[in-house]
Design a protein around this motif. Structure first.
Motif, PDB file in Angstrom:
ATOM      1  N   ASP A 121       0.798  -0.913   0.138  1.00  0.00           N
ATOM      2  CA  ASP A 121      -0.079   0.061   0.085  1.00  0.00           C
ATOM      3  C   ASP A 121       0.692   1.386   0.040  1.00  0.00           C
ATOM      4  O   ASP A 121       0.540   2.423  -0.660  1.00  0.00           O
ATOM      5  CB  ASP A 121      -1.137  -0.023   1.113  1.00  0.00           C
ATOM      6  CG  ASP A 121      -2.042  -0.979   1.191  1.00  0.00           C
ATOM      7  OD1 ASP A 121      -2.431  -1.398  -0.048  1.00  0.00           O
ATOM      8  OD2 ASP A 121      -2.410  -1.607   2.219  1.00  0.00           O
ATOM      9  N   ALA A 122       1.911   1.271   0.900  1.00  0.00           N
ATOM     10  CA  ALA A 122       2.804   2.477   1.040  1.00  0.00           C
ATOM     11  C   ALA A 122       4.073   2.336  -0.060  1.00  0.00           C
ATOM     12  O   ALA A 122       4.565   3.319  -0.240  1.00  0.00           O
ATOM     13  CB  ALA A 122       3.550   2.499   2.419  1.00  0.00           C
ATOM     14  N   LYS A 123       4.082   1.400  -0.676  1.00  0.00           N
ATOM     15  CA  LYS A 123       4.976   1.056  -1.824  1.00  0.00           C
ATOM     16  C   LYS A 123       6.442   1.140  -1.246  1.00  0.00           C
ATOM     17  O   LYS A 123       7.422   2.108  -1.407  1.00  0.00           O
ATOM     18  CB  LYS A 123       4.967   1.998  -2.951  1.00  0.00           C
ATOM     19  CG  LYS A 123       3.647   1.712  -3.632  1.00  0.00           C
ATOM     20  CD  LYS A 123       3.497   2.876  -4.882  1.00  0.00           C
ATOM     21  CE  LYS A 123       2.068   2.807  -5.696  1.00  0.00           C
ATOM     22  NZ  LYS A 123       2.110   3.666  -6.652  1.00  0.00           N
ATOM     23  N   VAL A 124       6.639   0.282  -0.019  1.00  0.00           N
ATOM     24  CA  VAL A 124       7.840   0.464   0.898  1.00  0.00           C
ATOM     25  C   VAL A 124       8.309  -0.902   1.127  1.00  0.00           C
ATOM     26  O   VAL A 124       7.501  -1.793   1.566  1.00  0.00           O
ATOM     27  CB  VAL A 124       7.711   1.374   1.895  1.00  0.00           C
ATOM     28  CG1 VAL A 124       9.066   1.167   2.857  1.00  0.00           C
ATOM     29  CG2 VAL A 124       7.433   2.776   1.510  1.00  0.00           C
ATOM     30  N   PHE A 125       9.763  -1.293   1.122  1.00  0.00           N
ATOM     31  CA  PHE A 125      10.239  -2.298   1.689  1.00  0.00           C
ATOM     32  C   PHE A 125      11.143  -1.946   2.746  1.00  0.00           C
ATOM     33  O   PHE A 125      11.994  -1.166   2.683  1.00  0.00           O
ATOM     34  CB  PHE A 125      11.061  -3.214   0.634  1.00  0.00           C
ATOM     35  CG  PHE A 125      11.883  -4.303   1.142  1.00  0.00           C
ATOM     36  CD1 PHE A 125      11.278  -5.454   1.251  1.00  0.00           C
ATOM     37  CD2 PHE A 125      13.039  -4.151   1.667  1.00  0.00           C
ATOM     38  CE1 PHE A 125      11.913  -6.693   1.559  1.00  0.00           C
ATOM     39  CE2 PHE A 125      13.730  -5.284   2.131  1.00  0.00           C
ATOM     40  CZ  PHE A 125      13.147  -6.460   2.238  1.00  0.00           C
ATOM     41  N   ARG A 126      10.665  -2.607   3.911  1.00  0.00           N
ATOM     42  CA  ARG A 126      11.426  -2.194   5.259  1.00  0.00           C
ATOM     43  C   ARG A 126      12.430  -3.435   5.788  1.00  0.00           C
ATOM     44  O   ARG A 126      11.734  -4.451   6.113  1.00  0.00           O
ATOM     45  CB  ARG A 126      10.536  -1.918   6.275  1.00  0.00           C
ATOM     46  CG  ARG A 126       9.568  -0.534   5.861  1.00  0.00           C
ATOM     47  CD  ARG A 126       8.714  -0.146   7.069  1.00  0.00           C
ATOM     48  NE  ARG A 126       7.774   1.030   6.762  1.00  0.00           N
ATOM     49  CZ  ARG A 126       6.774   0.954   6.351  1.00  0.00           C
ATOM     50  NH1 ARG A 126       5.891  -0.381   6.000  1.00  0.00           N
ATOM     51  NH2 ARG A 126       6.059   2.035   5.918  1.00  0.00           N
ATOM     52  N   PRO A 127      13.563  -3.216   5.564  1.00  0.00           N
ATOM     53  CA  PRO A 127      14.638  -4.182   6.189  1.00  0.00           C
ATOM     54  C   PRO A 127      14.191  -4.496   7.604  1.00  0.00           C
ATOM     55  O   PRO A 127      13.933  -3.929   8.165  1.00  0.00           O
ATOM     56  CB  PRO A 127      15.830  -3.669   6.118  1.00  0.00           C
ATOM     57  CG  PRO A 127      15.907  -2.585   4.866  1.00  0.00           C
ATOM     58  CD  PRO A 127      14.203  -2.147   5.117  1.00  0.00           C
ATOM     59  N   ALA A 128      14.192  -5.774   7.970  1.00  0.00           N
ATOM     60  CA  ALA A 128      14.230  -6.282   9.211  1.00  0.00           C
ATOM     61  C   ALA A 128      15.003  -6.095  10.252  1.00  0.00           C
ATOM     62  O   ALA A 128      14.400  -5.706  11.607  1.00  0.00           O
ATOM     63  CB  ALA A 128      13.724  -7.951   9.261  1.00  0.00           C
ATOM     64  N   LYS A 129      16.252  -5.449   9.745  1.00  0.00           N
ATOM     65  CA  LYS A 129      17.091  -4.859  10.877  1.00  0.00           C
ATOM     66  C   LYS A 129      17.983  -4.000   9.915  1.00  0.00           C
ATOM     67  O   LYS A 129      17.920  -4.157   8.821  1.00  0.00           O
ATOM     68  CB  LYS A 129      17.853  -6.048  11.776  1.00  0.00           C
ATOM     69  CG  LYS A 129      18.744  -6.910  10.624  1.00  0.00           C
ATOM     70  CD  LYS A 129      19.494  -7.998  11.559  1.00  0.00           C
ATOM     71  CE  LYS A 129      20.278  -8.748  10.702  1.00  0.00           C
ATOM     72  NZ  LYS A 129      21.186  -9.849  11.245  1.00  0.00           N
ATOM     73  N   ALA A 130      18.709  -3.351  10.901  1.00  0.00           N
ATOM     74  CA  ALA A 130      19.693  -2.293  10.236  1.00  0.00           C
ATOM     75  C   ALA A 130      20.617  -3.200   8.953  1.00  0.00           C
ATOM     76  O   ALA A 130      21.060  -4.334   9.425  1.00  0.00           O
ATOM     77  CB  ALA A 130      20.598  -1.517  11.261  1.00  0.00           C
ATOM     78  N   LEU A 131      20.717  -2.388   8.069  1.00  0.00           N
ATOM     79  CA  LEU A 131      21.609  -2.851   6.937  1.00  0.00           C
ATOM     80  C   LEU A 131      23.072  -2.903   7.584  1.00  0.00           C
ATOM     81  O   LEU A 131      23.401  -2.060   8.242  1.00  0.00           O
ATOM     82  CB  LEU A 131      21.456  -2.145   5.667  1.00  0.00           C
ATOM     83  CG  LEU A 131      20.335  -2.197   5.048  1.00  0.00           C
ATOM     84  CD1 LEU A 131      20.172  -1.341   3.655  1.00  0.00           C
ATOM     85  CD2 LEU A 131      19.788  -3.773   4.788  1.00  0.00           C
TER      86      LEU A 131
END
Length: 421
Positions: A121-131
């Motif tokens: 919906d927001a067109k966002v991929f959020r990594p599960a933790k910091a890269l």
């Protein structure tokens, strides 16, 4: 004449058409069209006819159509392609004409996929933790292709180097710990978090309870944040909280050092209520009254605080020493049994043999809740950290911050302490 006349010349067919009263230009146009078909069919060699490449003949000015540029129905928008020094907790944003059928894959330089959550919906991929710091990542967004457009877009970016200034994040509660229904979740920071960064910090802190319960974070100070539900925790709940602050900016080039997570349990409901008027403590377990205990509260010069507190610390045997604080005339040094701290200023529930004769009738303490030796042990054996106690009618109000006073505020007041309120 047969059809062979058409093949030889268009003029032979024009004359009889005219005699029939038809318009000659229409027939002539048909003859030209037929000639084109014959010419095209007769040229099957390697060379193209001159009218196709525009070098000769009547079609010499024609141009073949330019190919339509291949565009994409998807695109990576953040971070920008080939961006450098990207913060390690960055969200990956993209455009898509068909978000529902779009996928996102993020890989590091070794080709290992990054785990995360895709919000279509927001067109966002959020990594599960910091890269990882100082690492190049490749983003591939795949969607549906349409005519003239590709359905894939790829871009790369590189994260920032590991920062030299990092903020320690801690919580003293541990996995598997059992606490009372009034226990706030407490997270502390090794450095003050400026107000403008608190919202971003709070967004990275999540609480899950089974069964579900409404709750919110509340900033106690620039270095401490608490969480409580709208009402006391439901007895026997399971509660977990995740604090994902590794790489999160905290102002002035400071960043969160690490993530932490805690899984704990809520015990039975054990609620203590003290009324100055009756000088009695009523104890309820899971909603049922299980005891009524005579008490002595603070004398007029050192009154007990009215408000809702929770048990913060328990010591079966300790020494109260107030000489350094109050001086030799007012201060005292006394051995105490079954002490349970409820304020930072030194108010406790504890056994007091010396006041047993007046408990239930007169207030003689220095602000503590005095009970008998027998009732002190009875309470001590049953309470746990986070059990709430409410005192009323003393005339001295509890100051918020003097202990874990999260329940001393209304729900509306408490919500105002959130940076996201």
């Amino acid at each position: 004449m047969g059809t062979s006349g058409v093949r030889s010349t268009g003029l032979d067919t024009a004359r009889p058409a005219a005699r029939a009263g038809r318009r000659p230009w229409r027939v002539a146009a048909a003859a030209v069209a037929a000639g084109v078909v014959l010419l095209s069919a007769g040229c099957s060699g390697d060379k193209s006819p001159s009218w196709q490449n525009g070098s000769q003949g009547s079609g010499g000015n024609a141009q073949s159509p330019s190919p339509t540029p291949t565009q994409s129905t998807v695109a990576v928008t953040t971070p920008a392609p080939d961006a450098k020094d990207v913060v390690a907790i960055t969200d990956i944003k993209y455009d898509s004409e068909d978000p529902e059928n779009t996928s996102v894959e993020v890989k590091d330089a070794d080709g290992d996929a990054v785990k995360g959550e895709l919000d279509k919906d927001a067109k966002v991929f959020r990594p599960a933790k910091a890269l990882n710091y100082g690492t190049t990542y490749t983003v591939t967004v795949t969607g549906t292709a349409t005519e003239g457009k590709s359905g894939t877009s790829t871009a790369s970016f590189t994260t920032m180097a590991k920062p030299s200034k990092q903020v320690r994040v801690s919580s003293f509660l541990g996995d598997g710990q059992v606490v009372g229904v009034g226990m706030p979740l407490i997270v502390r920071f090794g450095r003050s978090v400026p107000e403008k960064y608190r919202g971003d910090v709070e967004k990275r802190m999540t609480v899950n309870a089974t069964p579900q319960q409404e709750g919110t974070w509340h900033w106690i100070s620039p270095t401490e944040i608490h969480y409580r539900p709208k009402t006391y925790w439901k007895p026997y709940s399971k509660v977990s909280y995740q604090v994902k602050l590794a790489g999160v900016p905290m102002g002035n080039d400071w960043y969160g050092r690490s993530d932490l997570g805690v899984d704990l349990k809520i015990g039975r409901s054990f609620v203590m209520t003290v009324e100055n008027k009756t000088k009695r403590m009523t104890v309820r377990q899971d909603g049922k009254v299980i005891n009524t205990i005579p008490v002595s509260l603070g004398k007029p010069s050192t009154p007990s605080s009215s408000g809702t507190m929770v048990v913060m610390e328990k010591k079966e045997h300790t020494v109260f020493d107030t000489i350094a604080e109050l001086g030799p005339e007012e201060g005292y040094r006394t051995k105490i049994d079954f002490a349970q701290r409820i304020t930072w200023s030194g108010q406790f529930i504890h056994a007091a043999k010396w006041s047993e004769g007046v408990q239930g009738r007169t207030n003689v303490s220095h602000g503590c809740i005095n009970v008998s030796e027998k009732m002190g042990k009875w309470l001590f054996d049953r309470t746990m950290m986070g059990d709430p106690v409410t005192v009323s009618g003393t005339g001295s109000k509890l100051k918020n911050g003097n202990g874990w006073t999260d329940w001393n505020m209304s729900w509306d007041q408490y919500k105002q302490g959130s940076a996201l309120s």
